[in-house]
Design an enzyme around this catalytic site. Structure first.
Site, PDB file in Angstrom:
ATOM      1  N   ASP A   1      -8.710  -2.777  -9.955  1.00 48.57           N
ATOM      2  CA  ASP A   1      -7.839  -3.796 -10.557  1.00 48.57           C
ATOM      3  C   ASP A   1      -8.647  -4.743 -11.460  1.00 48.57           C
ATOM      4  O   ASP A   1      -8.069  -5.528 -12.203  1.00 48.57           O
ATOM      5  CB  ASP A   1      -7.171  -4.642  -9.458  1.00 48.57           C
ATOM      6  CG  ASP A   1      -5.790  -4.126  -9.077  1.00 48.57           C
ATOM      7  OD1 ASP A   1      -5.171  -3.432  -9.900  1.00 48.57           O
ATOM      8  OD2 ASP A   1      -5.342  -4.432  -7.948  1.00 48.57           O
TER       9      ASP A   1
ATOM     10  N   GLN B   1      -2.549  -4.769  -2.776  1.00 46.65           N
ATOM     11  CA  GLN B   1      -1.331  -5.187  -3.486  1.00 46.65           C
ATOM     12  C   GLN B   1      -1.026  -6.650  -3.154  1.00 46.65           C
ATOM     13  O   GLN B   1      -0.837  -7.002  -1.988  1.00 46.65           O
ATOM     14  CB  GLN B   1      -0.148  -4.291  -3.088  1.00 46.65           C
ATOM     15  CG  GLN B   1       1.121  -4.548  -3.870  1.00 46.65           C
ATOM     16  CD  GLN B   1       0.982  -4.199  -5.355  1.00 46.65           C
ATOM     17  OE1 GLN B   1       0.467  -3.149  -5.704  1.00 46.65           O
ATOM     18  NE2 GLN B   1       1.425  -5.092  -6.219  1.00 46.65           N
TER      19      GLN B   1
ATOM     20  N   LYS C   1       2.565   3.490  -7.803  1.00 47.18           N
ATOM     21  CA  LYS C   1       1.131   3.803  -7.926  1.00 47.18           C
ATOM     22  C   LYS C   1       0.815   5.095  -7.182  1.00 47.18           C
ATOM     23  O   LYS C   1       0.044   5.931  -7.657  1.00 47.18           O
ATOM     24  CB  LYS C   1       0.283   2.630  -7.416  1.00 47.18           C
ATOM     25  CG  LYS C   1       0.356   1.432  -8.346  1.00 47.18           C
ATOM     26  CD  LYS C   1      -0.221   0.161  -7.756  1.00 47.18           C
ATOM     27  CE  LYS C   1       0.060  -1.020  -8.683  1.00 47.18           C
ATOM     28  NZ  LYS C   1      -0.431  -2.288  -8.166  1.00 47.18           N
TER      29      LYS C   1
END
Ligand code: NAP
Length: 246
Positions: free
Chosen positions: A81, A58, A14
């Site tokens: 997200d 994460q 990422k």
């Protein structure tokens, strides 16, 4: 948080993608013994920073930490997200700013290859909040007839082998075998697993399925890069929304 090796790889990918598209990214690698309060305090600081447009935590978090509380603490407008319940609810009714990265990346791939799901039988194996459920919803929004399978599904092979589009999001190496796939089906492999030799592989037995279907996504190199591309897209959108840019 902590030292999960898979998380390390995902975060690095990422960060590389941010660099590639020209976004500034900041990593906060917190030790596994960080408390819930410390983590929530960091999220609050990032929510309040004008120079931060997107926040992601994460997952998975180390044991003892409440993932839902962390997701809910992220400002919905910075939730790139799309895991916050406000964003999830908006996806259900089809009025959203952000879509979850993996399902949205898959839809983009289907569009790009001109695979129309309207009226098709689509089967999603897996019902997680981050992949299976939103995947089913996005297919439904495009008029597919959707079946969701999970670990309690009785006749999985029969259902899967009736699919025009089969999405595997199980997390088990080579779970989808040739006899579960219809001739000329489109097969989307979300899984990221390690085989017996420690090699990265998907949920689909690629070698034995590939000649039977019309399209199949490889692992690595299929859904994973689309997920990251969508994360970049969501982040750009978040920056625009926060700055009143159309
Ligand atoms: P998850 O939360 O573990 O969900 C797995 C799902 O598979 C569950 O709904 C489970 O059913 C179902 N399942 C497990 N065993 C089954 C069986 N024998 N028959 C039918 N269904 C079964 O996993 P996830 O987060 O959705 O991720 C799935 C996979 O995708 C993992 O390999 C993950 O690493 C990968 N992934 C890849 C990306 C990417 O960018 N490529 C992104 C996210 C995830 P129950 O609900 O009944 O337990």
């Amino acid at each position: 948080m902590g030292d999960d090796p898979a998380s390390r790889v995902y975060v690095n990918n990422k960060k590389k993608a941010c660099e590639f598209v020209g976004f500034k990214s900041e990593e906060f690698a917190l030790p596994a013994d960080t408390t819930q309060d410390e983590l929530l305090k960091l999220v609050d600081e990032l929510n309040n920073r004008k120079d931060i447009n997107g926040i992601l935590c994460q997952l998975p978090l180390p044991k003892g930490l409440d993932e839902n509380a962390v997701i809910e603490a992220i400002s919905p407008i910075k939730d790139v997200d799309a895991f916050h319940k406000q964003n999830v609810g908006r996806i259900m009714i089809g009025d959203y700013d952000f879509l979850p990265c993996t399902p949205a990346g898959i839809m983009e791939m289907l569009h790009d290859y001109k695979i129309n799901v309207d009226g098709k039988n689509c089967v999603v194996i897996g019902r997680s909040n981050i992949v299976g459920k939103p995947m089913a919803m996005l297919l439904l929004h495009e008029n597919a007839t959707v079946t969701i399978c999970h670990s309690h599904t009785k006749n999985l092979k029969e259902i899967a082998s009736g699919a025009d589009v089969l999405v595997a999001a199980v997390g088990k190496a080579k779970f989808v075998t040739e006899d579960m796939v219809k001739e000329n089906a489109v097969v989307i492999d979300v899984g990221m697993n390690r085989d017996e030799k420690g090699k990265l592989c998907g949920d689909v037995d690629f070698e034995n399925v590939k000649d039977k279907c019309s399209f199949i996504t490889p692992v690595p190199g299929g859904v994973g890069p689309m997920t990251i591309a969508t994360l970049m897209k969501n982040t750009l959108k978040a920056a625009k929304l926060q700055n009143g840019i159309d």
